[in-house]
Design a protein around this motif. Sequence first.
Motif, PDB file in Angstrom:
ATOM      1  N   LEU A  38      47.024  72.089  13.853  1.00  0.00           N
ATOM      2  CA  LEU A  38      46.476  70.745  14.031  1.00  0.00           C
ATOM      3  C   LEU A  38      47.482  69.775  14.628  1.00  0.00           C
ATOM      4  CD1 LEU A  38      44.597  70.399  10.620  1.00  0.00           C
ATOM      5  CD2 LEU A  38      43.669  71.108  12.837  1.00  0.00           C
ATOM      6  N   PHE A  39      48.722  70.226  14.782  1.00  0.00           N
ATOM      7  CA  PHE A  39      49.782  69.338  15.239  1.00  0.00           C
ATOM      8  C   PHE A  39      49.989  69.499  16.741  1.00  0.00           C
ATOM      9  CE2 PHE A  39      54.115  68.047  16.046  1.00  0.00           C
ATOM     10  CZ  PHE A  39      54.148  66.835  15.382  1.00  0.00           C
ATOM     11  N   ASP A  40      49.972  68.395  17.466  1.00  0.00           N
ATOM     12  CA  ASP A  40      50.247  68.409  18.904  1.00  0.00           C
ATOM     13  C   ASP A  40      51.663  67.925  19.141  1.00  0.00           C
ATOM     14  OD1 ASP A  40      47.741  69.297  19.648  1.00  0.00           O
ATOM     15  OD2 ASP A  40      46.924  67.270  19.789  1.00  0.00           O
ATOM     16  N   GLY A  41      52.522  68.805  19.553  1.00  0.00           N
ATOM     17  CA  GLY A  41      53.895  68.417  19.837  1.00  0.00           C
ATOM     18  C   GLY A  41      54.833  69.570  19.586  1.00  0.00           C
ATOM     19  N   GLY A  42      56.067  69.375  19.956  1.00  0.00           N
ATOM     20  CA  GLY A  42      57.076  70.411  19.794  1.00  0.00           C
ATOM     21  C   GLY A  42      57.802  70.311  18.469  1.00  0.00           C
ATOM     22  N   ILE A  43      58.889  71.035  18.376  1.00  0.00           N
ATOM     23  CA  ILE A  43      59.669  71.129  17.142  1.00  0.00           C
ATOM     24  C   ILE A  43      60.207  69.768  16.722  1.00  0.00           C
ATOM     25  CG2 ILE A  43      61.753  72.131  16.117  1.00  0.00           C
ATOM     26  CD1 ILE A  43      61.301  74.515  18.073  1.00  0.00           C
ATOM     27  N   ARG A  44      60.861  69.089  17.642  1.00  0.00           N
ATOM     28  CA  ARG A  44      61.473  67.798  17.311  1.00  0.00           C
ATOM     29  C   ARG A  44      60.407  66.790  16.875  1.00  0.00           C
ATOM     30  NH1 ARG A  44      65.468  67.537  15.415  1.00  0.00           N
ATOM     31  NH2 ARG A  44      64.516  66.183  13.959  1.00  0.00           N
ATOM     32  N   ALA A  45      59.285  66.755  17.586  1.00  0.00           N
ATOM     33  CA  ALA A  45      58.213  65.824  17.237  1.00  0.00           C
ATOM     34  C   ALA A  45      57.656  66.141  15.851  1.00  0.00           C
ATOM     35  CB  ALA A  45      57.098  65.878  18.278  1.00  0.00           C
ATOM     36  N   PHE A  46      57.527  67.434  15.528  1.00  0.00           N
ATOM     37  CA  PHE A  46      57.037  67.845  14.213  1.00  0.00           C
ATOM     38  C   PHE A  46      58.004  67.390  13.124  1.00  0.00           C
ATOM     39  CE2 PHE A  46      57.055  71.043  10.785  1.00  0.00           C
ATOM     40  CZ  PHE A  46      55.760  70.884  10.315  1.00  0.00           C
ATOM     41  N   LEU A  47      59.283  67.658  13.314  1.00  0.00           N
ATOM     42  CA  LEU A  47      60.276  67.276  12.305  1.00  0.00           C
ATOM     43  C   LEU A  47      60.373  65.753  12.172  1.00  0.00           C
ATOM     44  CD1 LEU A  47      63.021  69.959  12.978  1.00  0.00           C
ATOM     45  CD2 LEU A  47      61.345  69.897  11.121  1.00  0.00           C
ATOM     46  N   ALA A  52      59.105  60.889   9.047  1.00  0.00           N
ATOM     47  CA  ALA A  52      58.449  59.583   8.957  1.00  0.00           C
ATOM     48  C   ALA A  52      57.441  59.579   7.811  1.00  0.00           C
ATOM     49  CB  ALA A  52      57.749  59.259  10.276  1.00  0.00           C
ATOM     50  N   GLU A  53      56.739  60.694   7.630  1.00  0.00           N
ATOM     51  CA  GLU A  53      55.764  60.792   6.539  1.00  0.00           C
ATOM     52  C   GLU A  53      56.468  60.705   5.185  1.00  0.00           C
ATOM     53  OE1 GLU A  53      53.646  64.593   4.796  1.00  0.00           O
ATOM     54  OE2 GLU A  53      52.734  64.011   6.703  1.00  0.00           O
ATOM     55  N   ARG A  54      57.586  61.385   5.056  1.00  0.00           N
ATOM     56  CA  ARG A  54      58.318  61.376   3.794  1.00  0.00           C
ATOM     57  C   ARG A  54      58.878  59.991   3.487  1.00  0.00           C
ATOM     58  NH1 ARG A  54      62.636  65.716   3.598  1.00  0.00           N
ATOM     59  NH2 ARG A  54      62.596  65.285   1.384  1.00  0.00           N
ATOM     60  N   GLN A  55      59.296  59.256   4.524  1.00  0.00           N
ATOM     61  CA  GLN A  55      59.851  57.917   4.302  1.00  0.00           C
ATOM     62  C   GLN A  55      58.759  56.930   3.905  1.00  0.00           C
ATOM     63  OE1 GLN A  55      61.915  56.976   7.908  1.00  0.00           O
ATOM     64  NE2 GLN A  55      63.692  58.210   7.389  1.00  0.00           N
ATOM     65  N   SER A  56      57.529  57.158   4.395  1.00  0.00           N
ATOM     66  CA  SER A  56      56.467  56.206   4.108  1.00  0.00           C
ATOM     67  C   SER A  56      55.782  56.480   2.769  1.00  0.00           C
ATOM     68  CB  SER A  56      55.423  56.219   5.225  1.00  0.00           C
ATOM     69  OG  SER A  56      54.739  57.457   5.245  1.00  0.00           O
ATOM     70  N   GLU A  57      56.005  57.669   2.195  1.00  0.00           N
ATOM     71  CA  GLU A  57      55.398  57.984   0.904  1.00  0.00           C
ATOM     72  C   GLU A  57      56.047  57.125  -0.180  1.00  0.00           C
ATOM     73  OE1 GLU A  57      56.059  62.129   0.233  1.00  0.00           O
ATOM     74  OE2 GLU A  57      54.605  62.738   1.738  1.00  0.00           O
TER      75      GLU A  57
END
Length: 174
Positions: free
Chosen positions: A87-96, A101-106
């Motif tokens: 479901l993810f569109d992007g490469g390795i760096r974009a995924f990481l 960003a998700e972990r920081q916003s939790e």
Amino acid sequence: MTTTIEPVIDLPFLAREINDAHRQVLFHGKSMLMEAKRAGEALLDAKRTVEHGKFKAWIKANCGCSYESAKEYMRVAKHSKRVDLHLFDGGIRAFLDAIAAERQSEPSTPREFSREDAERALKFHALATRGATEGEQAAASSKLASFAKEFGMTPEAAVGERPSHRLVTYPREA
């Protein structure tokens, strides 16, 4: 008499070219991410097997990737357990970056402060106030501040000190 030939730009053709190239970019980004996951899983297996402290050297001797790339592959493998890579569109760096960003916003919910946690906080405090060197004291002070933050506490509260009786200054998190 000279004839000038003007090129005809076929916009519908260019749109098809752009869209096809974009689909290929997305496909290869996903493919790259899936391969990074596969490499990461194998690296995690190897890391559990290689003698402690020798993993970096093992990678250098046996793998065609750098240790930094290996760390990224392992992070992809670890995080892919909770995120569907298809479901993810992007490469390795974009995924990481997205995971970071998700972990920081939790919003972090402080966990319960147990007796073992209190003992650990007191050990950090003891090193912060009576450590062998200034460096050891500073490191322990910083660790206590981070540790207390996990519980939504100040370092002083973690060791049961009243602020007016503080013996050491703990760094504040920004």
